[in-house]
Design a protein around this motif. Structure first.
Motif, PDB file in Angstrom:
ATOM      1  N   ASP A 290      55.220  36.673  82.327  1.00 51.80           N
ATOM      2  CA  ASP A 290      56.244  36.661  84.582  1.00 51.80           C
ATOM      3  C   ASP A 290      55.202  38.308  84.007  1.00 51.80           C
ATOM      4  O   ASP A 290      54.500  38.459  84.902  1.00 51.80           O
ATOM      5  CB  ASP A 290      57.312  37.499  83.729  1.00 51.80           C
ATOM      6  N   LEU A 291      54.984  38.812  83.075  1.00 43.14           N
ATOM      7  CA  LEU A 291      54.485  39.720  83.079  1.00 43.14           C
ATOM      8  C   LEU A 291      52.969  39.860  83.116  1.00 43.14           C
ATOM      9  O   LEU A 291      52.723  40.726  84.267  1.00 43.14           O
ATOM     10  CB  LEU A 291      54.673  40.700  81.617  1.00 43.14           C
ATOM     11  N   LEU A 301      45.211  31.554  85.702  1.00 44.82           N
ATOM     12  CA  LEU A 301      45.243  30.793  85.194  1.00 44.82           C
ATOM     13  C   LEU A 301      46.833  30.060  84.159  1.00 44.82           C
ATOM     14  O   LEU A 301      46.892  29.419  83.563  1.00 44.82           O
ATOM     15  CB  LEU A 301      44.836  31.590  84.254  1.00 44.82           C
ATOM     16  N   ILE A 302      47.510  31.413  84.175  1.00 46.94           N
ATOM     17  CA  ILE A 302      48.987  31.233  84.172  1.00 46.94           C
ATOM     18  C   ILE A 302      50.164  29.977  84.742  1.00 46.94           C
ATOM     19  O   ILE A 302      50.769  29.435  84.452  1.00 46.94           O
ATOM     20  CB  ILE A 302      49.741  32.121  84.037  1.00 46.94           C
ATOM     21  N   ASP A 303      49.530  30.100  85.723  1.00 46.62           N
ATOM     22  CA  ASP A 303      50.046  29.076  86.752  1.00 46.62           C
ATOM     23  C   ASP A 303      49.737  27.662  86.406  1.00 46.62           C
ATOM     24  O   ASP A 303      50.409  26.338  86.865  1.00 46.62           O
ATOM     25  CB  ASP A 303      49.956  29.261  88.300  1.00 46.62           C
ATOM     26  N   TRP A 469      51.625  42.916  76.415  1.00 52.02           N
ATOM     27  CA  TRP A 469      51.175  40.931  75.142  1.00 52.02           C
ATOM     28  C   TRP A 469      49.843  40.782  75.869  1.00 52.02           C
ATOM     29  O   TRP A 469      48.983  39.422  76.044  1.00 52.02           O
ATOM     30  CB  TRP A 469      51.678  39.770  76.771  1.00 52.02           C
ATOM     31  N   ARG A 470      48.615  41.575  75.121  1.00 44.02           N
ATOM     32  CA  ARG A 470      47.506  41.276  75.743  1.00 44.02           C
ATOM     33  C   ARG A 470      46.427  39.889  74.615  1.00 44.02           C
ATOM     34  O   ARG A 470      45.102  39.888  74.670  1.00 44.02           O
ATOM     35  CB  ARG A 470      46.684  42.480  75.076  1.00 44.02           C
ATOM     36  N   ALA A 471      47.089  40.036  73.425  1.00 43.65           N
ATOM     37  CA  ALA A 471      47.153  38.849  72.963  1.00 43.65           C
ATOM     38  C   ALA A 471      47.038  37.281  73.642  1.00 43.65           C
ATOM     39  O   ALA A 471      45.714  36.892  72.934  1.00 43.65           O
ATOM     40  CB  ALA A 471      47.491  39.139  71.351  1.00 43.65           C
ATOM     41  N   TYR A 472      47.993  37.251  74.456  1.00 46.27           N
ATOM     42  CA  TYR A 472      47.661  36.265  75.156  1.00 46.27           C
ATOM     43  C   TYR A 472      47.118  36.128  76.297  1.00 46.27           C
ATOM     44  O   TYR A 472      46.630  35.208  76.504  1.00 46.27           O
ATOM     45  CB  TYR A 472      49.512  36.685  75.621  1.00 46.27           C
ATOM     46  N   ALA A 473      46.881  37.667  77.129  1.00 44.17           N
ATOM     47  CA  ALA A 473      46.135  37.873  77.960  1.00 44.17           C
ATOM     48  C   ALA A 473      44.848  36.927  77.003  1.00 44.17           C
ATOM     49  O   ALA A 473      44.059  35.870  78.171  1.00 44.17           O
ATOM     50  CB  ALA A 473      45.806  38.709  78.697  1.00 44.17           C
TER      51      ALA A 473
END
Length: 491
Positions: A290-291, A301-303, A469-473
């Motif tokens: 969400d963030l 990319l997330i969708d 959450w940069r590691a997830y980015a």
């Protein structure tokens, strides 16, 4: 969260599984506690009480619900996210430190007094370290009783109980059934078919979970002899406090299938905790996505593939060594270097079910070697020697209870260790969800392809909107490349 009564009520009334592990609901009229997603009809609000941990609910006199099994819910994501004292203590408790070393050992590892640890953990979780460890022992006992055929006495001591009597009393108090009754009530087929000496378990997670980069990364970087991809499962050897083990992990739609072979059953809880950390199973993917979705460049990319996790490690010291071996070389070259090190200096083991042959050599074993015997360039050899010496001497701590910023600083002070290595170790060994690698070539290439800033300094400035959450980015950006780390291998 358990103090926000209205929010907890909404979660329980909607049976929202996203909050499983965040808090526990105790029901005054029945004397049981449940996870928020329990399928039974929610009780009246005035009959509910909310607790921050299963241990706190148990201390208050409530038994675990036999239907929703709240003791088996995913752990709270905050213990991986946070870096404060309580979070570090919780990671160590999950790793079995209290069972092995007691509360004084936990306090010594954290650098605080026993009294300080007791006070801070109890204030936040409603229970002290001993109660939290007891709750974990009960869950481990339940796993052994319900999913294996090991004798009850073996289950009791493997779970960490000092006596059969304490085992029986604790199981009856928490689950409302004796160990024998628990085994009798286990669902037909719950003791899964497996090779002798192998435990078959299910590791829960919060959905969604995208296995592609998670298992793809582990398989593509697998060190020969220590790790392999076989029959749809990631398999690896484990160095554990009481012995060693072999684990096979297979992604399923609703859980991760986990098969463990251990030389000492007392390592069960610690082995499970390490596997969960490696697969980042306690993450809150909806909060992360969400963030990150608020960035217009990342949203598509997330969708397209939500729920990416950060592939971590079961052994922080091992990963630090592998990070040095992987500096400025390809994935294949890093595997080759690590494989040679394992073959020459790793401890041999037997693997009847596959092709695993060694444990990765410990930092102490590597520190005792003659540096001239290491077949690598002199500068790389000096860097590796500096890292293993720091790990073996205790100057550098990378375990689950480590202070992340202190570990970063000490790692950066070693010769040959630059920002990329520091952040990769922070991401995968220390489990920092905000670790970021702006100098990584693949990351910069992916950023440029999406219209994001491509220089390290500009990328750091832009990444502020992705925190914490940069590691997830990074995982989403890396996944834009057609590389084996981003897809499940073919069987």
């Amino acid at each position: 969260m358990h103090t926000d009564t209205e929010r907890c009520l909404r979660a329980v009334q909607s049976k929202d599984a996203r909050f499983d592990g965040w808090f526990y609901t105790a029901v005054l009229t029945t004397g049981i506690y449940c996870r928020p997603s329990c399928p039974v009809v929610p009780p009246k609000p005035e009959n509910m009480r909310f607790y921050p941990s299963a241990a706190a609910a148990q201390q208050a006199g409530f038994r675990a619900c036999k239907r929703c099994r709240p003791d088996a819910s995913p752990g709270s994501p905050q213990w991986d996210e946070r870096a404060d004292l309580v979070a570090r203590a919780m990671r160590l408790i999950a790793d079995g430190v209290v069972d092995r070393e007691g509360v004084p050992g936990l306090a010594a590892r954290l650098g605080y007094s026993t009294r300080q640890i007791e006070r801070q953990v109890r204030a936040e979780l409603g229970a002290g370290p001993l109660a939290l460890a007891r709750a974990q022992r009960a869950q481990t006992a339940r796993l052994l009783v319900e999913t294996t055929a090991v004798p009850m006495a073996d289950a009791a001591f493997a779970a960490g109980f000092a006596s059969i009597r304490t085992f029986n009393e604790t199981v009856r108090e928490i689950f409302g059934l004796s160990p024998t009754e628990l085994r009798r009530r286990a669902r037909p087929g719950s003791v899964a078919a497996a090779s002798p000496g192998t435990l078959s378990l299910r590791l829960p997670f919060r959905r969604p979970l995208n296995p592609d980069n998670l298992f793809g990364h582990l398989a593509a970087t697998a060190v020969p002899g220590v790790e392999e991809w076989r029959d749809g499962a990631y398999r690896r050897t484990l160095r554990l406090p009481y012995g060693h083990g072999i684990v096979a992990l297979t992604p399923r739609p609703e859980h991760i299938d986990c098969r463990l072979a251990l030389t000492d059953l007392r390592d069960l809880a610690g082995a499970i905790a390490r596997c969960r950390r490696m697969l980042d199973l306690d993450a809150d993917p909806e909060a992360v996505d969400d963030l990150l979705r608020q960035d217009a460049q990342l949203a598509p990319l997330i969708d397209k593939a939500p729920g990416r996790r950060v592939p971590r490690t079961v052994d922080a010291d091992e990963f630090a060594v592998r990070a040095v071996l992987g500096q400025q070389v390809s994935t294949a070259a890093a595997r080759t270097h690590a494989g040679r090190l394992v073959l020459a200096h790793g401890e041999r083991i037997d693997d009847p079910g596959g092709g695993l042959t060694h444990l990765f050599p410990s930092a102490a074993a590597l520190a005792a070697l003659d540096p001239e015997s290491l077949a690598m360039p002199r500068t790389r050899r000096a860097t590796l020697t500096g890292v293993v010496d720091a790990l073996a001497s205790g100057v550098l701590h990378l375990g689950v209870g480590s202070d992340r910023e202190e570990a970063r600083a000490r790692l950066a002070a070693l010769p040959g260790i630059g920002p990329w290595t520091v952040e990769v170790v922070a991401m995968r060994a220390l489990g920092d969800p905000d670790a970021f690698t702006p100098t990584d070539l693949g990351l910069r290439r992916a950023a440029a392809g999406l219209g994001l800033p491509a220089t390290p300094a500009a990328l750091i400035r832009h990444s502020a909107v992705w925190r914490p959450w940069r590691a997830y980015a990074v995982q989403y950006l890396w996944a834009t490349d057609d590389h084996p780390i981003n897809r499940l291998p073919m069987n």
